[in-house]
Write a protein that holds these residues in place. Structure first.
Motif, mmCIF file in Angstrom:
data_model
loop_
_atom_site.group_PDB
_atom_site.id
_atom_site.type_symbol
_atom_site.label_atom_id
_atom_site.label_comp_id
_atom_site.label_asym_id
_atom_site.label_seq_id
_atom_site.Cartn_x
_atom_site.Cartn_y
_atom_site.Cartn_z
ATOM 1 N N CYS B 67 22.862 35.730 34.304
ATOM 2 C CA CYS B 67 23.489 36.647 35.264
ATOM 3 C C CYS B 67 24.998 36.507 35.382
ATOM 4 N N ALA B 69 26.775 34.869 37.604
ATOM 5 C CA ALA B 69 27.321 34.704 38.953
ATOM 6 C C ALA B 69 28.038 33.361 39.129
ATOM 7 N N GLN B 121 31.014 45.245 46.573
ATOM 8 C CA GLN B 121 29.676 45.745 46.893
ATOM 9 C C GLN B 121 28.978 44.716 47.782
ATOM 10 N N CYS B 125 27.577 38.702 43.277
ATOM 11 C CA CYS B 125 27.967 38.473 41.887
ATOM 12 C C CYS B 125 29.481 38.342 41.738
ATOM 13 N N THR B 126 30.210 38.651 42.827
ATOM 14 C CA THR B 126 31.667 38.784 42.749
ATOM 15 C C THR B 126 32.408 37.565 42.164
ATOM 16 N N PHE B 129 32.294 37.642 38.447
ATOM 17 C CA PHE B 129 33.092 38.737 37.901
ATOM 18 C C PHE B 129 34.581 38.399 37.976
ATOM 19 N N ASN B 155 28.065 39.927 32.793
ATOM 20 C CA ASN B 155 27.752 39.626 34.195
ATOM 21 C C ASN B 155 26.839 40.710 34.763
ATOM 22 N N CYS B 157 25.200 42.766 37.987
ATOM 23 C CA CYS B 157 25.347 43.136 39.393
ATOM 24 C C CYS B 157 24.082 43.888 39.748
ATOM 25 N N ARG B 158 23.429 43.494 40.828
ATOM 26 C CA ARG B 158 22.164 44.171 41.153
ATOM 27 C C ARG B 158 22.343 45.235 42.223
ATOM 28 N N CYS B 159 23.587 45.556 42.567
ATOM 29 C CA CYS B 159 23.836 46.651 43.506
ATOM 30 C C CYS B 159 23.738 48.000 42.809
ATOM 31 N N TYR B 162 28.342 49.621 38.410
ATOM 32 C CA TYR B 162 29.426 48.897 37.768
ATOM 33 C C TYR B 162 30.729 49.694 37.792
ATOM 34 N N ILE B 165 33.446 48.078 39.812
ATOM 35 C CA ILE B 165 33.863 46.811 39.206
ATOM 36 C C ILE B 165 34.760 47.091 38.008
#
Lengths: 303, 214
Positions: B67, B69, B121, B125-126, B129, B155, B157-159, B162, B165
Motif C-alpha cells: 500500500c 502508507a 481526503q 495514506c497521506t 504519498f 501508493n 488510496c482507498r478514498c 487519485y 493527489i
C-alpha cells in the motif's frame, strides 16, 4: 503480521557472514534488501531462527560490464542502481528492460537483483531474465567459492540449489550478441504489481527473418524453463507481424505453456495472455534485433 | 527504564533474560535527531518509528509492502518502512513526514500542495504519498501529468480518488519553483493548467456546501 523472534547478525565482512551461516547450519537466512524476505517473515511463511544481514558489508555493491565478460552485479546492488547503470544497459539491454517491470520504484530503491534471483519466485521478472540470458551465480561459503550456472539454479518455486550455508555474492550475465534482440513485457492489475503473465524473449534475426527464438515466462509455466520456439518461428518476418507464423506461435504457446488459476485470474485467462504476449514480445524482440543491426551498420558507416 | 549504572549491554542481556528474545540497541538519525533505541531484533522499522520513537506520522496499512502508507525516506530515498528491519537502520538517516517541515514551521511544498488541492481526503495514506512525492520532485521538478501519475502509482488510496493527489504533485512542483524564485508555472503548460483546474480542486466540496469554488 510481525516476524517471529529471531537472532539478528550484522557481519562486517563476507567471511564473517559465511562463518555465522555455517555455525547456525540450517537455521539461518541471508537478508540483503529484504523486499521479498521481510513480507515472508511478517506473514510467518518463513521463520528462520537466525537472520544474517549482509547489508553493511563494504564493497559488495559493484556493477561491472564489458563486451567480453558481460555484466556482473554484486549482492547489494539495488534494482534501481542496476537499472540506471549505463554500461549494463549497453552491454545487455534486457537487464534494464526487465528491472523497469520489477515492483515500484520505492521497492527498487531497496530490493537487490541478486536477492530477487535467488529468491526464485516464479512470479518475479529477474529469475526469468537470468534463465533466458544464461550466465551464472557466484556463491560463497566457508567451504569456498563456486559458480552455479543459471540452468542448474532453480529447483522449484522459492527454491534454489544453493546450500544452506552459501551466500550468493554476485550474478553474471553474458553480453548481447549482434543480431540478437530481446524484449520483455507483462500484464499486471496495477503497473508494478506481480504480473498475471509476463514473457521475456530473445530472438536472433538473419536477413530480416527469425533464425532462432527462445522465451521464458513469469507467473506461467515452470520456473526457470526456457522454451525454444525456433522450429515454430523459423523464417518469420522480423518486420511484419501479420506474417501467419506469428499467429501460429500464439496458438502453439497456448498449448505449450501450463497456467494455474489464482485469486487474480483464471487459468484460461492466463492462457490467453500467454498466447497474446508470446507473439507480441517475440515480435518486439525480432524488431529489436533488426534495430540493433541497423544501429551497428549506421555506426560502421559513420566511421 | 533501566538504572543509569547499567550499561547498554547489561540492559540488553536483562531484556533477553526477561523476554526470551534478542534485543538490540540501534542508533540512527530520525528527522535530524540521532538517537539510540532498544528494541526486540525482529522489530520492523515502521514499528520502531511509531511505537518506540512515537513519530506516529508514518502510517502502517498493509504491512507487506503493497500500500505504501508507511513510506519514509532512508538516506533520502523513499522506501517502505514495513519492509525494513529496524536493526538495518543502524547508522542510517530516516526522514518521516514530520521531518519534511522546515525548522520555522513552514510546510514542505508537497504538504502545502496537499492542503491546496485537497489531496489528503481521509488522510490515512497521506504520509506515504507526501514522502514519495517529495523524493520524486527532487529528481523531476517539472513533471507532466503522466509522470505525476506514474510517480504515485506505487501508493494506494482507498478514498477512490487519485485526481486530487495527482493535482497536488503538480501543485507542489509549482510551489517549489515559486519558493526558489522562479516563475511558478512550469515549462509544461498543460500540466500547469491541469494543476490550476478548479474542477480538480473543487471536486470534494463539503456536502451540500458551496465553498471551494475558487
Amino acid at each position: 503480521m510481525k516476524p517471529s523472534p529471531l537472532t539478528y547478525h550484522r557481519p562486517r565482512s563476507i567471511d564473517e557472514a559465511c562463518q555465522i551461516l555455517a555455525d547456525v547450519a540450517h537455521e539461518g537466512k541471508v537478508l540483503a534488501g529484504g523486499q521479498s524476505l521481510i513480507p515472508l517473515l511478517s506473514m510467518r511463511l518463513a521463520a528462520p531462527a537466525h537472520l544474517v544481514d549482509i547489508g553493511s558489508i563494504p564493497r559488495l555493491d559493484a556493477v561491472s560490464s564489458s563486451r567480453e565478460l558481460g555484466v556482473t552485479f554484486d549482492a547489494l546492488t539495488t534494482h534501481s542502481v542496476l537499472e540506471a547503470d549505463r554500461g549494463a544497459a549497453q552491454v545487455q539491454p534486457l537487464i534494464g528492460r526487465g528491472l523497469r517491470l520489477v515492483a515500484h520504484p520505492t521497492i527498487r530503491n531497496r530490493g537487490t537483483t541478486v536477492g530477487s534471483i535467488v529468491h526464485a519466485d516464479p512470479s518475479a521478472e529477474m529469475p526469468a531474465v537470468l534463465a533466458l540470458l544464461g550466465g551464472s551465480v557466484t556463491v560463497r561459503s566457508v567451504r569456498g567459492v563456486r559458480e552455479i550456472r543459471s540452468t542448474d539454479l532453480f529447483a522449484g518455486p522459492l527454491e534454489t540449489t544453493l546450500e544452506a550455508d552459501e551466500i550468493a555474492t554476485s550474478v553474471t550475465v553474458p553480453a548481447a550478441d549482434p543480431g540478437v534482440g530481446t524484449a520483455i513485457d507483462e500484464i499486471a492489475r496495477r503497473h508494478g504489481d506481480y504480473a498475471l503473465v509476463g514473457v521475456a524473449a530473445q530472438v536472433r534475426v538473419e536477413g530480416g527473418a527469425v533464425a532462432e527464438a527462445r522465451m521464458t515466462y513469469v507467473s506461467a509455466g515452470e520456473l526457470g524453463e526456457v522454451v525454444d520456439y525456433t522450429d515454430v518461428l523459423r523464417g518469420a518476418s522480423a518486420t511484419d507481424d501479420r506474417d501467419p507464423l506469428w499467429r501460429n506461435l500464439s496458438e502453439f504457446a497456448r498449448e505449450r505453456i501450463d497456467t494455474e488459476p489464482d485469486i487474480h485470474a483464471t487459468a484460461r485467462y492466463r492462457s490467453q495472455l500467454v498466447a497474446a504476449l508470446t507473439a507480441r514480445v517475440g515480435f518486439a524482440a525480432a524488431q529489436d534485433a533488426v534495430l540493433d543491426g541497423a544501429a551497428v551498420h549506421a555506426s560502421a558507416g559513420g566511421r | 527504564m533501566a538504572k543509569a549504572t547499567h550499561s547498554i549491554d547489561e540492559q540488553l542481556a536483562e531484556l533477553q533474560e526477561e523476554t526470551g528474545e534478542q534485543h538490540l540497541a540501534v542508533t540512527f538519525t530520525l528527522n535530524a535527531v540521532t538517537q539510540t533505541v532498544v528494541l526486540p531484533s525482529r522489530t520492523l522499522a515502521s514499528d520502531a518509528i511509531r511505537h518506540h520513537l512515537r513519530q506516529t506520522g508514518t502510517h502502517v496499512g498493509c504491512e507487506h509492502g503493497v500500500c505504501g502508507a508507511c513510506t519514509v525516506l532512508l538516506d533520502g530515498k523513499p522506501v517502505r518502512s514495513c519492509l525494513v528491519l529496524a536493526a538495518s537502520l543502524e547508522g542510517r538517516e530516516v526522514t518521516t513526514v514530520e521531518g519534511l517541515v522546515e525548522p520555522d514551521g513552514t510546510l514542505h511544498p508537497v504538504q502545502q500542495a496537499f492542503i491546496d488541492c485537497h489531496g489528503l481526503q481521509c488522510g490515512f495514506c497521506t504520509p506515504g504519498f507526501v514522502t514519495t512525492i517529495a523524493a520524486f520532485l527532487e529528481e523531476n521538478d517539472s513533471p507532466t501529468r503522466e509522470e505525476a501519475t506514474d510517480a504515485i502509482a506505487g501508493n494506494l488510496c482507498r478514498c477512490t480518488g487519485y485526481q486530487n493527489i495527482r493535482a497536488a504533485v503538480l501543485r507542489a512542483a509549482e510551489i517549489k519553483r515559486e519558493r526558489s524564485g522562479e516563475f511558478p508555472l512550469g515549462e509544461d503548460d498543460e500540466s500547469s493548467r491541469a494543476s490550476l483546474d478548479p474542477k480538480v480542486r473543487g471536486t470534494t466540496n463539503p456536502v451540500g456546501g458551496r465553498a471551494g469554488r475558487a
